[in-house]
Design an enzyme around this catalytic site. Sequence first.
Site, PDB file in Angstrom:
ATOM      1  N   ARG A  90      15.255 -58.859 -19.576  1.00  0.00           N
ATOM      2  CA  ARG A  90      15.502 -58.068 -20.789  1.00  0.00           C
ATOM      3  C   ARG A  90      15.124 -58.821 -22.056  1.00  0.00           C
ATOM      4  O   ARG A  90      14.836 -58.230 -23.078  1.00  0.00           O
ATOM      5  CB  ARG A  90      16.981 -57.676 -20.874  1.00  0.00           C
ATOM      6  CG  ARG A  90      17.470 -56.761 -19.765  1.00  0.00           C
ATOM      7  CD  ARG A  90      18.821 -56.163 -20.147  1.00  0.00           C
ATOM      8  NE  ARG A  90      19.544 -55.589 -19.011  1.00  0.00           N
ATOM      9  CZ  ARG A  90      19.359 -54.360 -18.545  1.00  0.00           C
ATOM     10  NH1 ARG A  90      18.473 -53.570 -19.103  1.00  0.00           N
ATOM     11  NH2 ARG A  90      20.061 -53.916 -17.520  1.00  0.00           N
ATOM     12  N   PHE A 114       6.052 -50.190 -12.772  1.00  0.00           N
ATOM     13  CA  PHE A 114       7.416 -50.628 -13.078  1.00  0.00           C
ATOM     14  C   PHE A 114       7.315 -51.797 -14.044  1.00  0.00           C
ATOM     15  O   PHE A 114       6.645 -52.782 -13.784  1.00  0.00           O
ATOM     16  CB  PHE A 114       8.171 -51.048 -11.818  1.00  0.00           C
ATOM     17  CG  PHE A 114       9.634 -51.251 -12.097  1.00  0.00           C
ATOM     18  CD1 PHE A 114      10.515 -50.180 -12.054  1.00  0.00           C
ATOM     19  CD2 PHE A 114      10.129 -52.507 -12.438  1.00  0.00           C
ATOM     20  CE1 PHE A 114      11.859 -50.353 -12.341  1.00  0.00           C
ATOM     21  CE2 PHE A 114      11.481 -52.683 -12.722  1.00  0.00           C
ATOM     22  CZ  PHE A 114      12.340 -51.608 -12.679  1.00  0.00           C
ATOM     23  N   ASP A 132      11.221 -41.807 -17.093  1.00  0.00           N
ATOM     24  CA  ASP A 132      10.362 -41.887 -15.909  1.00  0.00           C
ATOM     25  C   ASP A 132      10.331 -40.485 -15.289  1.00  0.00           C
ATOM     26  O   ASP A 132       9.586 -39.618 -15.758  1.00  0.00           O
ATOM     27  CB  ASP A 132      10.997 -42.952 -15.001  1.00  0.00           C
ATOM     28  CG  ASP A 132      10.194 -43.289 -13.766  1.00  0.00           C
ATOM     29  OD1 ASP A 132       9.612 -42.386 -13.176  1.00  0.00           O
ATOM     30  OD2 ASP A 132      10.159 -44.462 -13.367  1.00  0.00           O
ATOM     31  N   GLU A 165      16.705 -43.800 -25.747  1.00  0.00           N
ATOM     32  CA  GLU A 165      16.477 -44.327 -24.399  1.00  0.00           C
ATOM     33  C   GLU A 165      15.350 -45.347 -24.432  1.00  0.00           C
ATOM     34  O   GLU A 165      14.461 -45.287 -25.288  1.00  0.00           O
ATOM     35  CB  GLU A 165      16.083 -43.171 -23.455  1.00  0.00           C
ATOM     36  CG  GLU A 165      17.177 -42.763 -22.488  1.00  0.00           C
ATOM     37  CD  GLU A 165      17.448 -43.798 -21.386  1.00  0.00           C
ATOM     38  OE1 GLU A 165      17.452 -45.024 -21.649  1.00  0.00           O
ATOM     39  OE2 GLU A 165      17.682 -43.364 -20.253  1.00  0.00           O
ATOM     40  N   ASP A 166      15.393 -46.258 -23.478  1.00  0.00           N
ATOM     41  CA  ASP A 166      14.309 -47.235 -23.365  1.00  0.00           C
ATOM     42  C   ASP A 166      13.061 -46.593 -22.763  1.00  0.00           C
ATOM     43  O   ASP A 166      11.960 -46.738 -23.268  1.00  0.00           O
ATOM     44  CB  ASP A 166      14.749 -48.450 -22.530  1.00  0.00           C
ATOM     45  CG  ASP A 166      15.419 -48.072 -21.203  1.00  0.00           C
ATOM     46  OD1 ASP A 166      15.578 -46.854 -20.924  1.00  0.00           O
ATOM     47  OD2 ASP A 166      15.796 -48.986 -20.450  1.00  0.00           O
TER      48      ASP A 166
HETATM   49  P1  5GP Z   1      14.381 -41.512 -14.897  1.00  0.00           P
HETATM   50  O1  5GP Z   1      15.767 -40.997 -14.675  1.00  0.00           O
HETATM   51  O2  5GP Z   1      13.676 -40.890 -16.060  1.00  0.00           O
HETATM   52  O3  5GP Z   1      13.540 -41.489 -13.642  1.00  0.00           O
HETATM   53  O4  5GP Z   1      14.519 -43.057 -15.181  1.00  0.00           O
HETATM   54  C1  5GP Z   1      15.055 -43.518 -16.346  1.00  0.00           C
HETATM   55  C2  5GP Z   1      15.758 -44.817 -16.163  1.00  0.00           C
HETATM   56  O5  5GP Z   1      15.230 -45.562 -15.045  1.00  0.00           O
HETATM   57  C3  5GP Z   1      15.554 -45.700 -17.377  1.00  0.00           C
HETATM   58  O6  5GP Z   1      16.605 -45.535 -18.288  1.00  0.00           O
HETATM   59  C4  5GP Z   1      15.516 -47.086 -16.781  1.00  0.00           C
HETATM   60  O7  5GP Z   1      16.839 -47.572 -16.670  1.00  0.00           O
HETATM   61  C5  5GP Z   1      14.973 -46.894 -15.400  1.00  0.00           C
HETATM   62  N1  5GP Z   1      13.511 -47.114 -15.338  1.00  0.00           N
HETATM   63  C6  5GP Z   1      12.561 -46.169 -15.156  1.00  0.00           C
HETATM   64  N2  5GP Z   1      11.332 -46.724 -15.153  1.00  0.00           N
HETATM   65  C7  5GP Z   1      11.536 -48.043 -15.353  1.00  0.00           C
HETATM   66  C8  5GP Z   1      10.638 -49.175 -15.448  1.00  0.00           C
HETATM   67  O8  5GP Z   1       9.413 -49.085 -15.349  1.00  0.00           O
HETATM   68  N3  5GP Z   1      11.222 -50.389 -15.667  1.00  0.00           N
HETATM   69  C9  5GP Z   1      12.561 -50.550 -15.761  1.00  0.00           C
HETATM   70  N4  5GP Z   1      13.020 -51.795 -15.968  1.00  0.00           N
HETATM   71  N5  5GP Z   1      13.424 -49.523 -15.673  1.00  0.00           N
HETATM   72  C10 5GP Z   1      12.912 -48.286 -15.471  1.00  0.00           C
HETATM   73 MG    MG Z   2      18.143 -47.099 -18.736  1.00  0.00          MG
END
Ligand code: 5GP
Ligand code: MG
Length: 375
Positions: free
Chosen positions: A157, A144, A95, A91-92
């Site tokens: 990206r 973010f 959050d 995963e990138d």
């Molecule tokens: P989670 O489900 O853990 O809250 O969020 C994960 C997904 O939300 C990541 O795979 C990404 O796509 C998006 N995301 C969460 N935080 C960020 C951020 O700071 N920047 C960006 N571009 N995407 C984020």
């Molecule tokens: Mg993602």
Amino acid sequence: MITYEQIEKAIDGVAERMNRDFEGCTDVPVLLCILNGSILFTAELMKRLDFNVELVSMKLSSYVGTSSTGKIRQVMGMTGDIKGKRVIIVEDIVDTGNTIVDLDRIVREKGATQVKICTMLLKPAVYNKPLKLDYVGMEIPNDFIVGFGLDYDEVGRNLKDIYVLDPDPDYHVVQQADNTQNASHMKYYILFGPPGAGKGTQATAMVEKYNLRHISTGALLREEIAAGTELGLKAKALIDAGALVPDEVVEGMIENLFAKVKDVDGFLLDGFPRTIAQAEALDSILAKKGEKVTSVVSIMIPDDMIKERIRHRAAIEGRADDASEDTINNRIKTYHDKTEPLIDFYKKAGKYAEIEGTGTIEQVRESIFTLMDKF
Ligand code: 5GP
Ligand code: MG
């Protein structure tokens, strides 16, 4: 925020640990790239691996409806079969962890024999899931970010370095100018939570501990009407005519209250904003005062727990709106549909914090206090 050199170092570290863990393996584990965000990270990571891997990619759709297990996301295609194989999810960023929890479940359901989780970035202040993250490249604050595969509405990206998104540069300039004149800052919290999450109980504790004024828009309308203010009269006329009170009226009430209430350290907004338009209006109301939203506090529980708690409450209080299964399902659906765009809005502003609402009242309260103490 993070230079390309720092990113490379973090990836070196992840690869080193992974190489050590998989040294001498005789199977060919799957490297599962989660599109689109993880493309660059996966490529850089793969180059550094000393063992054989099979590259499989997949994309998740956004949330699609609800079920007894909570929100579900659907796989929009996995480019290879992972059954009977060891899988490393790449995963990138993690959050809240909602995505990675879904992914972990999906990969197990598809027959992986072992699942390891690898993320380039982690926001430890937000992540609150029990799921163990096996490889974390770097921990970052709750901003973010864009760049190195991560986007803002599909843009950014390609950036080599990672940047913090400035949602509205002009807004910050105005704010800085005002801040010099107006040193006393108020806290502006927004409370989110599905029906049955315990919002009311927690709001009382939050208001007391942090000396906040609780603003519930429904209660506010009734107050303004009772006080016979100009706004109240307008609202009453509309309500009496069976019409909805428009955004401007609700926004006007809130603006009045921000100006009027002085003996508090901040406000706790409950039931507002409900739409992106209202969230933007709130930002501009606050910007005029040189203020900004402090944080969203989102109390989360799974859908089956929402149902359970509403049913329980119905049994005790006999509330009409808690009665039937259809009504309950409808409220849950409305909640997801209405709130999810707002969650995204505040995530992008780096102001979204999620609290696990499944514990006892005291446990949930402690998590909320730990969060609010930071502000
Ligand atoms: P989670 O489900 O853990 O809250 O969020 C994960 C997904 O939300 C990541 O795979 C990404 O796509 C998006 N995301 C969460 N935080 C960020 C951020 O700071 N920047 C960006 N571009 N995407 C984020
Ligand atoms: Mg993602």
